[in-house]
Design a protein around this motif. Structure first.
Motif, PDB file in Angstrom:
ATOM      1  N   ILE A   9      37.754  46.956  54.517  1.00  0.00           N
ATOM      2  CA  ILE A   9      36.470  46.851  53.565  1.00  0.00           C
ATOM      3  C   ILE A   9      37.031  46.092  52.573  1.00  0.00           C
ATOM      4  CG2 ILE A   9      35.016  48.140  52.244  1.00  0.00           C
ATOM      5  CD1 ILE A   9      35.305  50.265  54.751  1.00  0.00           C
ATOM      6  N   GLN A  10      36.354  45.078  52.153  1.00  0.00           N
ATOM      7  CA  GLN A  10      36.870  44.142  50.856  1.00  0.00           C
ATOM      8  C   GLN A  10      35.998  44.727  49.751  1.00  0.00           C
ATOM      9  OE1 GLN A  10      36.033  40.446  52.484  1.00  0.00           O
ATOM     10  NE2 GLN A  10      37.733  40.843  53.901  1.00  0.00           N
ATOM     11  N   VAL A  11      36.639  44.686  48.619  1.00  0.00           N
ATOM     12  CA  VAL A  11      36.438  45.522  47.323  1.00  0.00           C
ATOM     13  C   VAL A  11      36.710  44.379  46.390  1.00  0.00           C
ATOM     14  CG1 VAL A  11      36.477  47.297  45.680  1.00  0.00           C
ATOM     15  CG2 VAL A  11      36.391  47.976  48.177  1.00  0.00           C
ATOM     16  N   LYS A  12      35.665  43.671  45.748  1.00  0.00           N
ATOM     17  CA  LYS A  12      36.117  42.849  44.669  1.00  0.00           C
ATOM     18  C   LYS A  12      36.136  43.747  43.307  1.00  0.00           C
ATOM     19  CE  LYS A  12      34.053  38.830  42.567  1.00  0.00           C
ATOM     20  NZ  LYS A  12      32.949  38.026  42.225  1.00  0.00           N
ATOM     21  N   LEU A  13      37.302  43.381  42.688  1.00  0.00           N
ATOM     22  CA  LEU A  13      37.579  44.150  41.723  1.00  0.00           C
ATOM     23  C   LEU A  13      37.994  43.413  40.355  1.00  0.00           C
ATOM     24  CD1 LEU A  13      39.777  47.376  41.277  1.00  0.00           C
ATOM     25  CD2 LEU A  13      40.550  45.600  39.912  1.00  0.00           C
ATOM     26  N   VAL A  14      37.222  43.492  39.233  1.00  0.00           N
ATOM     27  CA  VAL A  14      37.824  42.866  37.970  1.00  0.00           C
ATOM     28  C   VAL A  14      38.671  43.406  36.864  1.00  0.00           C
ATOM     29  CG1 VAL A  14      35.600  43.041  36.955  1.00  0.00           C
ATOM     30  CG2 VAL A  14      36.908  41.002  36.327  1.00  0.00           C
ATOM     31  N   ALA A  45      41.571  32.796  34.838  1.00  0.00           N
ATOM     32  CA  ALA A  45      41.681  34.186  35.796  1.00  0.00           C
ATOM     33  C   ALA A  45      42.452  33.915  36.731  1.00  0.00           C
ATOM     34  CB  ALA A  45      40.289  34.487  36.179  1.00  0.00           C
ATOM     35  N   ALA A  46      43.283  34.994  37.450  1.00  0.00           N
ATOM     36  CA  ALA A  46      44.050  34.922  38.313  1.00  0.00           C
ATOM     37  C   ALA A  46      43.579  35.660  39.365  1.00  0.00           C
ATOM     38  CB  ALA A  46      45.459  35.174  38.044  1.00  0.00           C
ATOM     39  N   PHE A  47      43.748  35.276  40.940  1.00  0.00           N
ATOM     40  CA  PHE A  47      43.255  36.019  41.766  1.00  0.00           C
ATOM     41  C   PHE A  47      44.454  36.567  42.806  1.00  0.00           C
ATOM     42  CE2 PHE A  47      41.703  35.954  46.359  1.00  0.00           C
ATOM     43  CZ  PHE A  47      40.661  36.724  46.204  1.00  0.00           C
ATOM     44  N   LEU A  48      44.415  37.802  43.159  1.00  0.00           N
ATOM     45  CA  LEU A  48      45.293  38.359  44.211  1.00  0.00           C
ATOM     46  C   LEU A  48      44.859  39.271  44.815  1.00  0.00           C
ATOM     47  CD1 LEU A  48      46.958  38.313  41.039  1.00  0.00           C
ATOM     48  CD2 LEU A  48      48.833  38.767  42.500  1.00  0.00           C
ATOM     49  N   THR A  49      45.195  39.700  46.247  1.00  0.00           N
ATOM     50  CA  THR A  49      44.798  40.725  47.056  1.00  0.00           C
ATOM     51  C   THR A  49      45.814  41.951  47.440  1.00  0.00           C
ATOM     52  OG1 THR A  49      45.163  39.566  48.964  1.00  0.00           O
ATOM     53  CG2 THR A  49      43.195  38.880  48.194  1.00  0.00           C
ATOM     54  N   GLN A  50      45.530  43.155  47.472  1.00  0.00           N
ATOM     55  CA  GLN A  50      46.215  43.836  48.003  1.00  0.00           C
ATOM     56  C   GLN A  50      45.685  44.937  48.825  1.00  0.00           C
ATOM     57  OE1 GLN A  50      49.048  44.961  48.895  1.00  0.00           O
ATOM     58  NE2 GLN A  50      50.031  45.953  47.472  1.00  0.00           N
ATOM     59  N   LYS A  51      46.063  45.426  49.978  1.00  0.00           N
ATOM     60  CA  LYS A  51      45.500  46.277  50.680  1.00  0.00           C
ATOM     61  C   LYS A  51      45.995  47.884  50.341  1.00  0.00           C
ATOM     62  CE  LYS A  51      44.351  43.565  54.597  1.00  0.00           C
ATOM     63  NZ  LYS A  51      45.029  42.903  55.936  1.00  0.00           N
ATOM     64  N   ILE A  59      41.165  49.424  52.850  1.00  0.00           N
ATOM     65  CA  ILE A  59      40.644  48.847  51.592  1.00  0.00           C
ATOM     66  C   ILE A  59      41.218  47.522  51.269  1.00  0.00           C
ATOM     67  CG2 ILE A  59      39.565  49.115  49.332  1.00  0.00           C
ATOM     68  CD1 ILE A  59      38.820  51.204  51.231  1.00  0.00           C
ATOM     69  N   LYS A  60      40.717  46.243  51.078  1.00  0.00           N
ATOM     70  CA  LYS A  60      41.534  45.239  50.640  1.00  0.00           C
ATOM     71  C   LYS A  60      40.838  44.812  49.375  1.00  0.00           C
ATOM     72  CE  LYS A  60      42.204  40.287  51.942  1.00  0.00           C
ATOM     73  NZ  LYS A  60      41.598  39.206  52.350  1.00  0.00           N
ATOM     74  N   PHE A  61      41.549  45.105  48.309  1.00  0.00           N
ATOM     75  CA  PHE A  61      41.076  44.496  46.800  1.00  0.00           C
ATOM     76  C   PHE A  61      41.209  43.231  46.721  1.00  0.00           C
ATOM     77  CE2 PHE A  61      41.977  49.351  46.082  1.00  0.00           C
ATOM     78  CZ  PHE A  61      40.817  49.491  45.453  1.00  0.00           C
ATOM     79  N   GLU A  62      40.193  42.548  46.368  1.00  0.00           N
ATOM     80  CA  GLU A  62      40.209  41.123  45.742  1.00  0.00           C
ATOM     81  C   GLU A  62      40.066  41.317  44.187  1.00  0.00           C
ATOM     82  OE1 GLU A  62      38.096  39.588  49.826  1.00  0.00           O
ATOM     83  OE2 GLU A  62      36.886  39.676  47.940  1.00  0.00           O
ATOM     84  N   ILE A  63      41.497  40.898  43.722  1.00  0.00           N
ATOM     85  CA  ILE A  63      41.538  41.274  42.495  1.00  0.00           C
ATOM     86  C   ILE A  63      41.325  40.132  41.390  1.00  0.00           C
ATOM     87  CG2 ILE A  63      43.021  42.236  40.657  1.00  0.00           C
ATOM     88  CD1 ILE A  63      44.130  43.783  43.116  1.00  0.00           C
ATOM     89  N   ALA A  83      31.196  41.870  41.410  1.00  0.00           N
ATOM     90  CA  ALA A  83      32.337  43.034  41.414  1.00  0.00           C
ATOM     91  C   ALA A  83      31.786  44.329  41.720  1.00  0.00           C
ATOM     92  CB  ALA A  83      33.213  43.079  40.215  1.00  0.00           C
ATOM     93  N   GLN A  84      32.554  44.996  42.727  1.00  0.00           N
ATOM     94  CA  GLN A  84      31.963  46.565  42.964  1.00  0.00           C
ATOM     95  C   GLN A  84      32.896  47.464  41.953  1.00  0.00           C
ATOM     96  OE1 GLN A  84      32.995  44.295  46.212  1.00  0.00           O
ATOM     97  NE2 GLN A  84      32.229  45.837  47.718  1.00  0.00           N
ATOM     98  N   ALA A  85      34.109  46.866  41.497  1.00  0.00           N
ATOM     99  CA  ALA A  85      34.870  47.954  40.600  1.00  0.00           C
ATOM    100  C   ALA A  85      35.602  46.956  39.380  1.00  0.00           C
ATOM    101  CB  ALA A  85      36.097  48.414  41.430  1.00  0.00           C
ATOM    102  N   ALA A  86      35.735  47.654  38.250  1.00  0.00           N
ATOM    103  CA  ALA A  86      36.179  47.020  37.256  1.00  0.00           C
ATOM    104  C   ALA A  86      37.154  47.872  36.604  1.00  0.00           C
ATOM    105  CB  ALA A  86      35.226  46.737  36.154  1.00  0.00           C
ATOM    106  N   VAL A  87      38.290  47.400  36.211  1.00  0.00           N
ATOM    107  CA  VAL A  87      39.308  48.216  35.499  1.00  0.00           C
ATOM    108  C   VAL A  87      39.318  47.705  34.138  1.00  0.00           C
ATOM    109  CG1 VAL A  87      41.740  49.052  35.428  1.00  0.00           C
ATOM    110  CG2 VAL A  87      40.942  48.605  37.647  1.00  0.00           C
ATOM    111  N   VAL A  88      39.072  48.483  33.045  1.00  0.00           N
ATOM    112  CA  VAL A  88      38.990  47.978  31.831  1.00  0.00           C
ATOM    113  C   VAL A  88      40.306  48.587  31.156  1.00  0.00           C
ATOM    114  CG1 VAL A  88      37.856  47.951  29.372  1.00  0.00           C
ATOM    115  CG2 VAL A  88      36.461  47.869  31.643  1.00  0.00           C
ATOM    116  N   VAL A  89      41.255  47.656  30.616  1.00  0.00           N
ATOM    117  CA  VAL A  89      42.447  48.137  30.089  1.00  0.00           C
ATOM    118  C   VAL A  89      42.408  48.136  28.707  1.00  0.00           C
ATOM    119  CG1 VAL A  89      45.172  47.756  30.311  1.00  0.00           C
ATOM    120  CG2 VAL A  89      43.331  47.156  32.501  1.00  0.00           C
ATOM    121  N   TYR A  90      43.031  49.097  28.030  1.00  0.00           N
ATOM    122  CA  TYR A  90      43.747  48.967  26.711  1.00  0.00           C
ATOM    123  C   TYR A  90      45.170  49.582  26.546  1.00  0.00           C
ATOM    124  CZ  TYR A  90      43.248  54.329  26.385  1.00  0.00           C
ATOM    125  OH  TYR A  90      43.248  55.444  26.815  1.00  0.00           O
ATOM    126  N   ASP A  91      45.732  49.301  25.381  1.00  0.00           N
ATOM    127  CA  ASP A  91      47.053  49.685  25.264  1.00  0.00           C
ATOM    128  C   ASP A  91      46.820  51.062  24.306  1.00  0.00           C
ATOM    129  OD1 ASP A  91      49.408  50.068  23.648  1.00  0.00           O
ATOM    130  OD2 ASP A  91      49.517  47.552  23.329  1.00  0.00           O
TER     131      ASP A  91
END
Ligand code: GDP
Length: 189
Positions: A9-14, A45-51, A59-63, A83-91
């Motif tokens: 299953i492909q999951v597009k994540l930003v 932006a950069a594009f990477l994938t990881q299962k 799950i194949k993440f398309e990041i 996108a089906q998912a987002a990771v919002v990052v802070y420090d």
């Protein structure tokens, strides 16, 4: 990945968040299990994938790892729109980066897919030193920390986000972000 019947299953994540909070480093840790001390900033932006494996599914993440600089902000909708998912990052050592994260969350909740799964990740926990062990210091924040865990957790609960603290440098919590997201994505499609 040995089950021949496992469905992919492909999951597009930003990834979104202020510049230099560690977005690219989190992706590099998740995808290659490595860390670079002086990463070049991402342009555009950069594009990477990881299962990753979840029960009988793959799950194949398309990041999509977006640049944090304000001048690239107008490009972000292209990446989060589908996108089906987002990771919002802070420090965790920079209070202002949580404010920026909150503004991304607001934008996602207004403009992205209403079913998007959003995770908030407080990165760089390796820079935080434990508070002193003295009897009266139970409320003292660890040195280096600017965002208390409880504050970010409470905000995440109110706002309906998954919440994590991570260290891309040490690897702590990183895979967990992605597997917990995978569990929340409707996987019937
Ligand atoms: P981005 O702009 O959000 O993609 O951030 P980068 O991934 O380029 O990281 C910015 C800087 O922070 C780089 O020098 C990284 O080596 C450093 N960095 C990223 N993650 C961590 C972490 O978990 N701990 C520490 N100590 N440094 C980190």
């Amino acid at each position: 990945v040995s089950n021949p019947n496992a469905k992919t299953i492909q999951v597009k994540l930003v990834l979104l968040g202020e510049a230099a909070v560690g977005k690219s480093s989190l992706v590099l840790r998740f995808v290659n299990d490595e860390f670079q001390d002086n990463k070049e900033p991402t342009i555009g932006a950069a594009f990477l994938t990881q299962k990753c494996r979840l029960e009988d599914k793959i799950i194949k993440f398309e990041i999509w790892d977006t640049a944090g600089q304000e001048r690239f902000h107008s490009l972000a909708p292209m990446y989060y729109r589908n996108a089906q998912a987002a990771v919002v990052v802070y420090d965790v050592t920079k209070a202002a980066s949580l404010d920026k994260a909150k503004s991304w969350v607001k934008e996602l909740q207004r403009q992205a897919n209403p079913n998007i799964v959003i995770a908030l990740a407080g990165n760089k926990v390796d820079l935080v030193q434990p508070a002193g062990e003295g009897e009266d210091e139970s409320f003292e924040m660890e040195s280096g920390r600017q965002v208390p865990t409880e504050e970010a957790k409470a905000y995440s609960n109110e706002t309906g986000l998954l919440f994590f603290e991570t260290s891309a440098k040490k690897g702590d919590g990183v895979t967990n972000v992605f597997t917990e997201i995978a569990k929340k994505i409707p996987l019937e499609h």
